[in-house]
Design an enzyme around this catalytic site. Sequence first.
Site, PDB file in Angstrom:
ATOM      1  N   ASN A 157      42.974  63.554  97.465  1.00  0.00           N
ATOM      2  CA  ASN A 157      43.626  63.574  97.324  1.00  0.00           C
ATOM      3  C   ASN A 157      44.824  64.461  98.493  1.00  0.00           C
ATOM      4  OD1 ASN A 157      43.233  65.213  95.666  1.00  0.00           O
ATOM      5  ND2 ASN A 157      43.924  64.352  93.602  1.00  0.00           N
ATOM      6  N   GLU A 255      38.025  72.236  88.710  1.00  0.00           N
ATOM      7  CA  GLU A 255      39.172  71.401  88.745  1.00  0.00           C
ATOM      8  C   GLU A 255      39.629  70.270  88.632  1.00  0.00           C
ATOM      9  OE1 GLU A 255      42.291  73.935  89.190  1.00  0.00           O
ATOM     10  OE2 GLU A 255      41.194  75.694  89.832  1.00  0.00           O
ATOM     11  N   CYS A 289      46.578  65.977  91.015  1.00  0.00           N
ATOM     12  CA  CYS A 289      45.554  65.900  89.388  1.00  0.00           C
ATOM     13  C   CYS A 289      46.825  66.330  88.735  1.00  0.00           C
ATOM     14  CB  CYS A 289      45.279  66.835  89.612  1.00  0.00           C
ATOM     15  SG  CYS A 289      45.556  68.304  90.888  1.00  0.00           S
ATOM     16  N   GLU A 464      42.379  78.730  90.563  1.00  0.00           N
ATOM     17  CA  GLU A 464      42.794  78.535  92.139  1.00  0.00           C
ATOM     18  C   GLU A 464      43.792  79.529  92.139  1.00  0.00           C
ATOM     19  OE1 GLU A 464      40.914  75.245  93.750  1.00  0.00           O
ATOM     20  OE2 GLU A 464      38.636  76.352  93.165  1.00  0.00           O
TER      21      GLU A 464
HETATM   22  P1  NAP Z   1      35.646  62.604  92.304  1.00  0.00           P
HETATM   23  O1  NAP Z   1      35.123  61.149  92.183  1.00  0.00           O
HETATM   24  O2  NAP Z   1      34.806  62.707  91.295  1.00  0.00           O
HETATM   25  O3  NAP Z   1      35.037  63.255  93.198  1.00  0.00           O
HETATM   26  C1  NAP Z   1      35.215  64.463  93.997  1.00  0.00           C
HETATM   27  C2  NAP Z   1      34.168  65.319  95.346  1.00  0.00           C
HETATM   28  O4  NAP Z   1      32.578  64.764  94.590  1.00  0.00           O
HETATM   29  C3  NAP Z   1      33.886  64.023  96.439  1.00  0.00           C
HETATM   30  O5  NAP Z   1      33.814  64.956  96.979  1.00  0.00           O
HETATM   31  C4  NAP Z   1      32.957  63.601  95.826  1.00  0.00           C
HETATM   32  O6  NAP Z   1      31.990  62.662  97.168  1.00  0.00           O
HETATM   33  C5  NAP Z   1      31.507  64.549  95.290  1.00  0.00           C
HETATM   34  N1  NAP Z   1      30.597  64.089  94.541  1.00  0.00           N
HETATM   35  C6  NAP Z   1      31.245  62.895  93.822  1.00  0.00           C
HETATM   36  N2  NAP Z   1      29.062  62.293  92.458  1.00  0.00           N
HETATM   37  C7  NAP Z   1      28.913  63.670  93.131  1.00  0.00           C
HETATM   38  C8  NAP Z   1      27.341  64.058  92.969  1.00  0.00           C
HETATM   39  N3  NAP Z   1      27.198  63.178  91.425  1.00  0.00           N
HETATM   40  N4  NAP Z   1      27.672  65.312  93.040  1.00  0.00           N
HETATM   41  C9  NAP Z   1      27.934  66.318  93.686  1.00  0.00           C
HETATM   42  N5  NAP Z   1      29.590  65.853  93.949  1.00  0.00           N
HETATM   43  C10 NAP Z   1      29.542  64.598  93.544  1.00  0.00           C
HETATM   44  O7  NAP Z   1      36.865  62.603  92.484  1.00  0.00           O
HETATM   45  P2  NAP Z   1      38.163  61.754  93.569  1.00  0.00           P
HETATM   46  O8  NAP Z   1      37.869  60.247  93.037  1.00  0.00           O
HETATM   47  O9  NAP Z   1      37.354  62.117  94.691  1.00  0.00           O
HETATM   48  O10 NAP Z   1      39.240  63.013  93.295  1.00  0.00           O
HETATM   49  C11 NAP Z   1      39.699  62.377  92.073  1.00  0.00           C
HETATM   50  C12 NAP Z   1      40.443  63.152  91.068  1.00  0.00           C
HETATM   51  O11 NAP Z   1      40.119  64.727  91.026  1.00  0.00           O
HETATM   52  C13 NAP Z   1      40.782  63.217  89.605  1.00  0.00           C
HETATM   53  O12 NAP Z   1      39.886  63.334  88.782  1.00  0.00           O
HETATM   54  C14 NAP Z   1      42.044  63.933  89.882  1.00  0.00           C
HETATM   55  O13 NAP Z   1      42.416  64.477  89.150  1.00  0.00           O
HETATM   56  C15 NAP Z   1      40.630  65.582  90.321  1.00  0.00           C
HETATM   57  N6  NAP Z   1      41.118  65.899  91.170  1.00  0.00           N
HETATM   58  C16 NAP Z   1      41.615  67.233  90.590  1.00  0.00           C
HETATM   59  C17 NAP Z   1      42.296  68.672  91.178  1.00  0.00           C
HETATM   60  C18 NAP Z   1      42.586  69.847  90.098  1.00  0.00           C
HETATM   61  O14 NAP Z   1      43.297  70.760  90.513  1.00  0.00           O
HETATM   62  N7  NAP Z   1      42.483  70.204  89.124  1.00  0.00           N
HETATM   63  C19 NAP Z   1      42.813  68.586  91.907  1.00  0.00           C
HETATM   64  C20 NAP Z   1      43.074  67.189  93.167  1.00  0.00           C
HETATM   65  C21 NAP Z   1      42.337  66.417  92.526  1.00  0.00           C
HETATM   66  P3  NAP Z   1      32.394  61.704  97.275  1.00  0.00           P
HETATM   67  O15 NAP Z   1      34.037  61.433  97.347  1.00  0.00           O
HETATM   68  O16 NAP Z   1      32.782  61.853  99.157  1.00  0.00           O
HETATM   69  O17 NAP Z   1      30.679  60.161  96.834  1.00  0.00           O
END
Ligand code: NAP
Length: 484
Positions: A157, A255, A289, A464
């Site tokens: 994102n 995060e 997020c 962070e």
């Molecule tokens: P996600 O599905 O959890 O993916 C995040 C990262 O983790 C991606 O690089 C993903 O790879 C990787 N990943 C997936 N499965 C994994 C595994 N089994 N082992 C290791 N890594 C793995 O999240 P997203 O859909 O990309 O992002 C949305 C989420 O991020 C939301 O919940 C949002 O709130 C959160 N977010 C939080 C913050 C914060 O600062 N708190 C900031 C931004 C976003 P692939 O996608 O390449 O498969």
Amino acid sequence: MTKLDLFFDPTRCFIGGKWVAPAGGEYLPIENPSTGETIGEIARGQAADVEAAVAAAQAGLAGAWGKTPAFERGRILTRMGQAVLARVDELARIEAMDVGKPLKQARADAVALARYLEFYGGACDKIMGETIPYLDGYTVYTLREPHGVTGHIIPWNYPMQIIGRSVTAALAMGNAAVLKPAEEACLTAIAFAKIAEEAGLPAGALNVVPGLGEEAGAALTAHPGVNHISFTGSLAVGELIQRAAAKNVIPVTLELGGKSPQLVFEDADLDRALPFLVNAGIQNAGQTCSASSRILVHRSIHDQVLERMAERYRALRVGPAIDDLDVGPLVSGRQQEIVGEFLSDLGGGEIAARGEVVSGAPTGGHYLAPALVSGVKPDNRLAQDEIFGPVQVVIPFDDEAEAVATANGTEFGLVAGVWSRDGGRTMRVAKAIRTGQVFLNNYGAGGGVELPFGGVGKSGHGREKGFEALYGFSVLKTVAAWHG
Ligand code: NAP
Ligand code: MG
């Protein structure tokens, strides 16, 4: 506009200062979410590539990078910041094509990345230990040392901003980083590596392995050579990461998601509040997020606030990222389905207003008209779960205690906003709210590279941004010398 014109090769991993093809010889398509078209491909990095990247990071620490003095690290990061600024429009266009972010918003991310590089570049040589008064005959001091190899797994994102707050802070402290960007958003991570190379970052300090979470991501998380993991992403994957880190007994920064509220009291300055109330929900199509997905409003002004927000919603225009409207497409068809599913069952609530997808928006794009929802009970899933799309619920409250209880009534705790002209009340509520950041009569403070950021509860742990990140990316060693 479908052609990608890049200043780097997107099909390569960056390992040990070299641009290498993925060991498995496999690639993943790059989709433009504004059109649904495939516009190129990236490496499908796997365990062997992660293995090479961790080894390269260790070699970097043992070699030139490990011997680079703090001020010189600062110079390199500062040069990288200048290079990012010189390419702001180019990076914005690449990000817009890759993740569907409207150009202005993508540009703001590139500028933020430059700010992180400037901030951490300037901070490198200003993190110091202490001397501690102790027994007669002793001198005791502390050293702030890098963890070693830091793993960075980031979402799609805000790739540039998250690289900024995570990877550049780790580099500032002298760690060697291995970055696994999200499959849907690898281009600016690879661009970052190219910029690092051109700025003279020593080999092994930064390694980028694009690929899938369950392959490259899982391999990085489980690797015994990794000394710290910084993960930004979903709650579900965050739990997996923490479990894997426990096996290697290493620290993690998580995060995760949010369900961040803004509390609007009856004495709020509504003219000032309204743009913040809406923007915080629809920025980056709500895929943020810290999106403010819950607007809690004192009952006496509920209908007025709802109608004024609805007016703004009806004016929102949704279309291709490159056209730079208010809202772009969602990042993928999958994300569009997830958000659509939430809107298919409003649990007694109703749609107060929606934005509009412009006519002529490509049919293959993942567009969704932003939705403002009223009449939802605080325990409904629309008011509890992270939707990650342009959807906000407006919920009335009767008094301060109820407002705080509702604000605290989800499993998350990332960010909150409080709108009131009563200074005492804003400070009381700021203390009572369980989140990592609270904004009084604003929301988000324009990003705030300098401001520590992170969650409580299921929003994660660790901080962070700001100097706080540098403490997280370092280990404190106490040296006690007896000299008589
Ligand atoms: P996600 O599905 O959890 O993916 C995040 C990262 O983790 C991606 O690089 C993903 O790879 C990787 N990943 C997936 N499965 C994994 C595994 N089994 N082992 C290791 N890594 C793995 O999240 P997203 O859909 O990309 O992002 C949305 C989420 O991020 C939301 O919940 C949002 O709130 C959160 N977010 C939080 C913050 C914060 O600062 N708190 C900031 C931004 C976003 P692939 O996608 O390449 O498969
Ligand atoms: Mg893409």
